[in-house]
Design a protein around this motif. Structure first.
Motif, PDB file in Angstrom:
ATOM      1  N   LEU A  72      32.586  52.125  72.767  1.00 30.25           N
ATOM      2  CA  LEU A  72      31.318  52.796  73.065  1.00 30.25           C
ATOM      3  C   LEU A  72      31.460  54.295  72.862  1.00 30.25           C
ATOM      4  CD1 LEU A  72      30.222  50.918  76.290  1.00 30.25           C
ATOM      5  CD2 LEU A  72      29.140  50.787  74.051  1.00 30.25           C
ATOM      6  N   SER A  75      32.620  56.897  75.748  1.00 28.09           N
ATOM      7  CA  SER A  75      33.089  56.046  76.850  1.00 28.09           C
ATOM      8  C   SER A  75      34.095  56.780  77.752  1.00 28.09           C
ATOM      9  CB  SER A  75      33.691  54.755  76.318  1.00 28.09           C
ATOM     10  OG  SER A  75      34.818  55.024  75.519  1.00 28.09           O
ATOM     11  N   GLU A  76      34.793  57.764  77.190  1.00 26.13           N
ATOM     12  CA  GLU A  76      35.757  58.496  78.000  1.00 26.13           C
ATOM     13  C   GLU A  76      35.065  59.328  79.087  1.00 26.13           C
ATOM     14  OE1 GLU A  76      34.675  61.099  74.533  1.00 26.13           O
ATOM     15  OE2 GLU A  76      35.275  59.026  74.731  1.00 26.13           O
ATOM     16  N   LEU A  77      33.785  59.551  78.967  1.00 27.11           N
ATOM     17  CA  LEU A  77      33.051  60.333  79.969  1.00 27.11           C
ATOM     18  C   LEU A  77      32.454  59.461  81.071  1.00 27.11           C
ATOM     19  CD1 LEU A  77      31.191  62.777  77.566  1.00 27.11           C
ATOM     20  CD2 LEU A  77      33.333  63.150  78.802  1.00 27.11           C
ATOM     21  N   ARG A  78      32.549  58.141  80.926  1.00 28.11           N
ATOM     22  CA  ARG A  78      31.988  57.244  81.936  1.00 28.11           C
ATOM     23  C   ARG A  78      32.775  57.355  83.230  1.00 28.11           C
ATOM     24  NH1 ARG A  78      31.086  51.543  79.187  1.00 28.11           N
ATOM     25  NH2 ARG A  78      29.613  51.306  80.879  1.00 28.11           N
ATOM     26  N   LYS A  79      32.075  57.290  84.343  1.00 33.68           N
ATOM     27  CA  LYS A  79      32.717  57.403  85.654  1.00 33.68           C
ATOM     28  C   LYS A  79      32.791  56.062  86.371  1.00 33.68           C
ATOM     29  CE  LYS A  79      31.322  62.123  86.014  1.00 33.68           C
ATOM     30  NZ  LYS A  79      31.712  63.262  86.734  1.00 33.68           N
ATOM     31  N   PHE A  80      32.493  54.970  85.683  1.00 34.21           N
ATOM     32  CA  PHE A  80      32.583  53.656  86.297  1.00 34.21           C
ATOM     33  C   PHE A  80      33.386  52.714  85.459  1.00 34.21           C
ATOM     34  CE2 PHE A  80      28.687  53.966  83.900  1.00 34.21           C
ATOM     35  CZ  PHE A  80      28.660  52.819  83.135  1.00 34.21           C
TER      36      PHE A  80
END
Length: 80
Positions: A72, A75-80
């Motif tokens: 995605l 995706s490295e910035l997602r917090k979940f």
């Protein structure tokens, strides 16, 4: 594109319903004209969505393959 049925010009059309359906609707106080309009609007919306999906099927499949290969975006910035 949603249609605002309160401001559109009205058109008269013939619609055939079973007598039992019409009798029940009338007995229940259903506004048959508005109910028919809502049903036709829902059918048009469903057909518009079906066509969009078909017209864009190839692009969606390509995007799915890209995500499977690359992950995605962000995706490295997602917090979940």
């Amino acid at each position: 594109m949603e249609t605002d049925v309160t401001t559109d010009k009205r058109a008269t059309v013939d619609v055939t319903l079973s007598s039992a359906t019409l009798a029940e609707a009338e007995a229940l106080g259903v506004d048959v004209s508005r109910a028919a309009e809502a049903g036709v609007a829902a059918a048009a919306r469903a057909e518009r969505q079906r066509r969009w999906k078909e017209e864009n099927r190839e692009a969606m499949e390509q995007m799915k393959v890209w995500v499977e290969e690359n992950g995605l975006p962000l995706s490295e910035l997602r917090k979940f």
